[in-house]
Scaffold this motif. Structure first.
Motif, PDB file in Angstrom:
ATOM      1  N   LEU A  41       1.129  -1.192   0.144  1.00 23.57           N
ATOM      2  CA  LEU A  41       0.119  -0.191  -0.161  1.00 23.57           C
ATOM      3  C   LEU A  41       1.195   1.790   0.204  1.00 23.57           C
ATOM      4  O   LEU A  41       0.610   2.185  -0.314  1.00 23.57           O
ATOM      5  CB  LEU A  41      -0.747  -0.004   0.713  1.00 23.57           C
ATOM      6  N   PHE A 422      -7.142  -1.193  -5.593  1.00 20.63           N
ATOM      7  CA  PHE A 422      -6.378  -1.525  -3.926  1.00 20.63           C
ATOM      8  C   PHE A 422      -6.270  -2.749  -4.260  1.00 20.63           C
ATOM      9  O   PHE A 422      -5.187  -3.467  -3.718  1.00 20.63           O
ATOM     10  CB  PHE A 422      -6.942  -0.719  -2.949  1.00 20.63           C
ATOM     11  N   TYR A 433      -7.638   0.023   3.062  1.00 19.62           N
ATOM     12  CA  TYR A 433      -6.178   0.589   3.065  1.00 19.62           C
ATOM     13  C   TYR A 433      -5.385   1.037   4.144  1.00 19.62           C
ATOM     14  O   TYR A 433      -4.193   1.532   4.179  1.00 19.62           O
ATOM     15  CB  TYR A 433      -6.277   1.768   2.612  1.00 19.62           C
TER      16      TYR A 433
END
Ligand SMILES: Cc1cc2nc3c(=O)[nH]c(=O)nc-3n(C[C@H](O)[C@H](O)[C@H](O)COP(=O)(O)OP(=O)(O)OC[C@H]3O[C@@H](n4cnc5c(N)ncnc54)[C@H](O)[C@@H]3O)c2cc1C
Length: 495
Positions: A41, A422, A433
């Protein structure tokens, strides 16, 4: 160097950190990463000369002298990277009333600006500012893993955080509950939405205190550079890493993890397996849900997650001197994106880092929460998915045009990352996230790094450190290696 071998799943920050500390302590390590890059991430990507940053808004505890800064340095995170101290965290703007509030490192100014907006809230403003002031420069220390902590360690840690205890006891309520003390609706909203409404109020004080103490920072050149520096450190320590290597299954025999099977069918064995990848897919897919207890089920069934986000970014041939680099904007008219109403968005103007754009250019980025299911399902129909992304970019741009007339004609690049993006790049559960939302329950809980009934297997990363974020991802790898060293009768070293 003779020592146990470890397979690590995932080259996000937790996997890289686990790998670095494991190498420092004589383990042989191999990381399997499904993506072609390190960082998970914590990343950024290139679009025609512009760098689109996909992560760091603020890095905590990075000021030299802070205990946690030692971890960044041990991992070489700033080698070849310039750290830029953060002076303004966000400017809250309400389109309907035209009111705004800049939240800067200057707490006196924050107090004065808030009192100017609402003198009758002086009492609540003083509480907020006094709490933040008391925790200015506060050093959280480096938590020792609970698994190997003795009574003396616990006493030392309590001593280390003694300045915080009073606030933990007095301000354990959620930020959104604390915000009810503000009579003025704009200030109430500012305080609620500043970071995470569900997080304990004392943590809000810690963040504002870190801002005031110059402990928050950003990495010049974007978040990927931070991850790449740690990957370089890992490889310099002799760690192996395989990219484009997606783990499908964790090999288990007699309730002992033996290795992994990759998507290409190859099998790889080691003495220990550490998953620093997404928690849900590790437990329920790679291990087929065979090592799950009630507490794990409870977490996945009822703990809220950091909701996934959409990032709409533009590379524009224009500069924005003096503009706030980060604004939280309450829209007069909501935007409709993906069938959902967006009432608030975060606008970032990367005017503080010219290296992210060609000369004369700047990256602008808008971030807002979005439903995971909608985007995950939509991606089945590629043309509709692309059309919805283009519509999101056009609608956001139309709003920005109101702030910066002429902007649309200066756009050279538009980029939209959805919750599906994502998920596709990191496999994080429901596109989250940062993992588990920082609620009171999650912050107080301890998520075990092992699974019941499974030997030779450990987990690291945001799914075992509720609240997530970069510092916890990094120290979870360090903590895990401390545990392994203790079990193996070794003295842990961080060199
Ligand atoms: C938009 C955004 C803003 C953020 N802002 C901040 C901020 O300002 N400050 C902050 O501290 N934090 C921030 N974060 C959160 C922070 O980036 C994360 O909490 C942290 O990077 C998580 O690291 P991790 O290693 O635990 O997990 P991840 O980064 O998810 O790493 C897991 C890795 O495992 C890999 N993987 C998954 N499945 C497999 C498999 N089957 N086989 C092989 N590899 C696999 C993934 O590709 C990934 O590389 C932000 C995140 C985002 C997206």
């Amino acid at each position: 160097m003779a020592g146990k071998s470890i397979i690590i799943i995932g080259a996000g920050l937790a996997g890289l950190s686990t790998g670095c500390y494991a190498r420092m302590n004589g383990y042989s390590t191999r990381i399997f990463e499904s993506h072609t890059l390190p960082g998970g991430l914590c990343t950024a990507w290139q679009r025609r000369g512009y760098t689109i940053d996909g992560c760091i808004h603020w890095l905590m505890a990075c000021k030299p002298g802070d205990s946690f800064r030692r971890i960044y340095d041990e991992l070489g995170a700033f080698e070849g990277n310039r750290l830029m101290p953060l002076e303004n965290i966000v400017c809250c703007r309400d389109e309907a009333s035209g009111r705004s509030l800049a939240v800067t490192a200057d707490l006196d100014r924050l107090s004065a600006d808030m009192k100017a907006l609402s003198p009758e809230d002086a009492g609540a403003i003083d509480e907020l500012v006094e709490g933040s002031r008391a925790l200015t420069g506060f050093d959280t220390g480096i938590p020792k893993p609970a698994e190997i902590k003795g009574k003396l360690d616990s006493l030392k840690e309590i001593w280390q955080v003694r300045g915080l205890l009073k606030y933990v006891l007095r301000y354990n309520m959620s930020v959104k509950d604390f915000a009810q003390r503000f009579k003025d609706p704009f200030l109430r909203r500012c305080v609620t939405d500043l970071f995470v409404p569900e997080m304990p109020t004392y943590f809000l004080f810690v963040v504002l205190g870190q801002l005031a103490g110059g402990q928050l920072g950003l990495v010049e050149g974007g978040s990927l550079r931070f991850s790449q520096a740690i990957a370089r450190r890992y490889q310099a320590l002799g760690g192996e890493i395989s990219y484009g290597a997606s783990v499908q299954k964790i090999l288990v025999e007699n309730d002992r993890a033996l290795g992994v099977c990759l998507a290409d069918g190859s099998e790889h064995r080691a003495d220990l397996v550490v998953s620093a990848a997404d928690g849900h897919s590790t437990i329920f897919e790679m291990l087929g849900g065979r090592y799950v207890d009630q507490a794990t089920r409870h977490r996945f069934a009822s703990w809220p997650l950091f909701e996934p986000v959409i990032l709409v970014s533009f590379g524009v041939s224009r500069q924005f001197p003096g503009e706030p680099s980060s604004s939280l904007i309450w829209l007069r008219e909501p935007l409709s994106v993906g069938g959902q109403e967006v009432k608030t968005f975060m606008l970032r103007v990367f005017n503080y880092d010219p290296t992210l754009a060609p000369p004369g250019g700047t990256v602008l980025q808008v971030m807002f929460e979005a439903g995971y299911g909608y985007w995950y399902n939509l991606r089945q129909e590629s043309s509709r998915y692309q059309a919805e992304k283009s519509k999101a970019a056009a609608d956001v741009l139309a709003r920005l045009e109101g702030y910066y007339p002429g902007l649309a004609a200066q756009v050279e690049v538009a980029d939209v990352a959805t919750p599906y993006t994502f998920w596709r790049y990191t496999h994080n559960y429901r596109g989250s996230y940062e993992g588990w939302l920082m609620t009171k329950e999650a912050v107080m809980a301890r998520v075990p790094k092992t699974l019941p009934g499974l030997a030779n297997f450990y987990m690291a990363g945001q799914w075992v450190e509720p609240g997530g974020g970069i510092p916890p991802a990094l120290y979870s790898g360090r903590n895990l290696v401390q545990i392994l060293c203790k079990l193996d009768g070794k003295t842990f070293t961080a060199r």
